[in-house]
Structures are given as C-alpha cells and as structure tokens.
Design a protein around this motif. Structure first.
Motif, PDB file in Angstrom:
ATOM      1  N   ALA A 131      43.919  32.294  60.731  1.00 36.77           N
ATOM      2  CA  ALA A 131      42.547  32.244  61.233  1.00 36.77           C
ATOM      3  C   ALA A 131      42.504  31.619  62.619  1.00 36.77           C
ATOM      4  O   ALA A 131      41.816  32.102  63.524  1.00 36.77           O
TER       5      ALA A 131
ATOM      6  N   ARG B 121      41.374  33.419  66.235  1.00 35.96           N
ATOM      7  CA  ARG B 121      40.282  32.899  67.067  1.00 35.96           C
ATOM      8  C   ARG B 121      40.615  32.994  68.552  1.00 35.96           C
ATOM      9  O   ARG B 121      39.718  32.904  69.389  1.00 35.96           O
TER      10      ARG B 121
ATOM     11  N   LEU C 234      31.731  39.421  59.285  1.00 31.42           N
ATOM     12  CA  LEU C 234      32.602  38.329  59.731  1.00 31.42           C
ATOM     13  C   LEU C 234      33.629  38.848  60.729  1.00 31.42           C
ATOM     14  O   LEU C 234      33.958  40.034  60.755  1.00 31.42           O
TER      15      LEU C 234
ATOM     16  N   GLU D 214      37.203  34.490  60.912  1.00 31.51           N
ATOM     17  CA  GLU D 214      36.319  33.967  59.859  1.00 31.51           C
ATOM     18  C   GLU D 214      36.741  34.478  58.489  1.00 31.51           C
ATOM     19  O   GLU D 214      36.676  33.731  57.493  1.00 31.51           O
ATOM     20  N   SER D 215      37.188  35.716  58.430  1.00 30.65           N
ATOM     21  CA  SER D 215      37.613  36.288  57.148  1.00 30.65           C
ATOM     22  C   SER D 215      38.824  35.560  56.589  1.00 30.65           C
ATOM     23  O   SER D 215      38.883  35.268  55.393  1.00 30.65           O
TER      24      SER D 215
ATOM     25  N   GLU E 106      37.769  32.159  55.277  1.00 26.05           N
ATOM     26  CA  GLU E 106      37.090  32.289  53.985  1.00 26.05           C
ATOM     27  C   GLU E 106      38.093  32.579  52.876  1.00 26.05           C
ATOM     28  O   GLU E 106      37.964  32.073  51.754  1.00 26.05           O
TER      29      GLU E 106
END
Length: 208
Positions: free
Chosen positions: A109, A113, A187, A191-192, A195
């Motif tokens: 993640a 980003r 998303l 973000e996925s 999560e």
C-alpha cells in the motif's frame, strides 16, 4: 569476396550515442526518471523535458535507455524492484505470520501511494508497463499464499481458514490489478491494499 572486388561495404547502422556513466550515476539517473514518471505519469513527459529538468544530455540518458519507451520500462522495473526489496527487508524483521502478512500488504500500500493517478492510468493502459504490473501483482499474491501457508504449518492459523484466505487474497489482488475492485469500491490501489491488510489482521487470528 576479396577486398579488391570493388564492392563498397554497407555503411554501419547509426545508433544513439551513449555517454559512459558509472553504475552509481546510472542508478541516480534512473531514480530521478522514476520519480518524475511516478509523480506526473509518462505519457506527457518528453525526453527533452527529462534532460532539461535533470540537467543532463540525451546521450547521458541513453545510459538508461535509447528511446522513451525503454526509459519507461526501465523506470517501471526500477520502481517495482526497489519497492519489493524494501518490503521484503521490512517483513524479514518479523517472525509472527500475522504480522509478516500485514506488514507485507501495508508495504505494498505504501509503495502504491507513490503512484500519481496519472502514472497509474498510464501504467495500466501501456502494454509493456501493464505486463510488468501484472507480473508483480501475481508475485505479491504468491507471497501472501506462502506466508499464510507458513502460518498454517506453524499452527498460527486454522488450516481451512488459511486456505480460504489465501484464495480470497489472491482474487482481491488480481481484482486490484485489473481495476475491477477499484471501479466497484472507488478506492485507489494503495487504499485497497491497506483495507486488505486490515481485513486479514482481524479475520485470520486464531482466537477470532
């Protein structure tokens, strides 16, 4: 045929001139190109833009790739390669399977980003970079399966839940890569993965 036959040999093919640069300088240039592409995408950035902003000549850039397409591919490979190494080093600091898995996904993640929306859009629509992304996505799914398998063998995870979770994670990662999950949830890829890490953390514990 003898040299005296009077036939003029064909002229050598012209290739872009490359300035010799040492390994450290090449890595520095590649990192700069990668950062620019990650921030802005690569469709709208020209080689002239790169040379101006990096204050180098085209012949210097040719140490990375002799065409823009080669620069793009080299940058994509550099991004995924360096991030994979960073994530694995972080994971190696932990022994507990649960923490290793969540650390891995949180690392993915964090890496994603770094992608601007422009870079992500360019990457998934340009076949050479889309293939690089797909290969790395498949490797990420395989690493999660390996770590879940380690957790099952150590007794940290229930076997049935572990097998099921491994398949769910693989499908989720593939859905992120294809864009299906992003479209349905709204998303981003980063973000996925965050999560997914949270879901596994709360769903795979042996006492849950």
């Amino acid at each position: 045929m003898s040299p005296t036959s009077g036939v003029t040999p064909p002229a050598p093919l012209k290739t872009p001139r490359r300035r010799r640069v040492d390994t450290a300088r090449r890595e520095e240039l590649l990192a700069q190109v990668t950062d620019i592409f990650l921030a802005e995408g690569f469709t709208s950035v020209t080689v002239e833009d790169l040379t101006r902003r990096m204050r180098c000549s085209k012949s210097t850039l040719y140490a990375i790739g002799s065409t823009k397409e080669q620069l793009v591919v080299a940058a994509a490979k550099h991004f995924f390669g360096t991030e994979a190494d960073r994530i694995e080093q972080t994971v190696a600091d932990h022994d507990e399977p649960q923490i290793k898995i969540t650390t891995y996904l949180e690392g993915v993640a964090q890496a994603m980003r770094r992608n601007s929306s422009a870079f992500y859009a360019d990457m998934v629509t340009y076949p050479p970079t889309a293939e690089i992304y797909a290969r790395n996505t498949a490797r990420a799914a395989e690493r999660i399966r390996e770590m879940i398998g380690d957790g099952v063998r150590s007794g940290a995870f229930r076997a049935t839940n572990g097998t099921f979770a491994a398949q769910v994670v693989a499908l989720a990662i593939e859905a992120v890569q294809s864009g299906t999950l992003l479209e349905r949830t709204g998303l981003s890829a980063a973000e996925s993965f965050a999560e997914l890490a949270d879901l596994l953390f709360n769903g795979l514990r042996h006492d849950s």
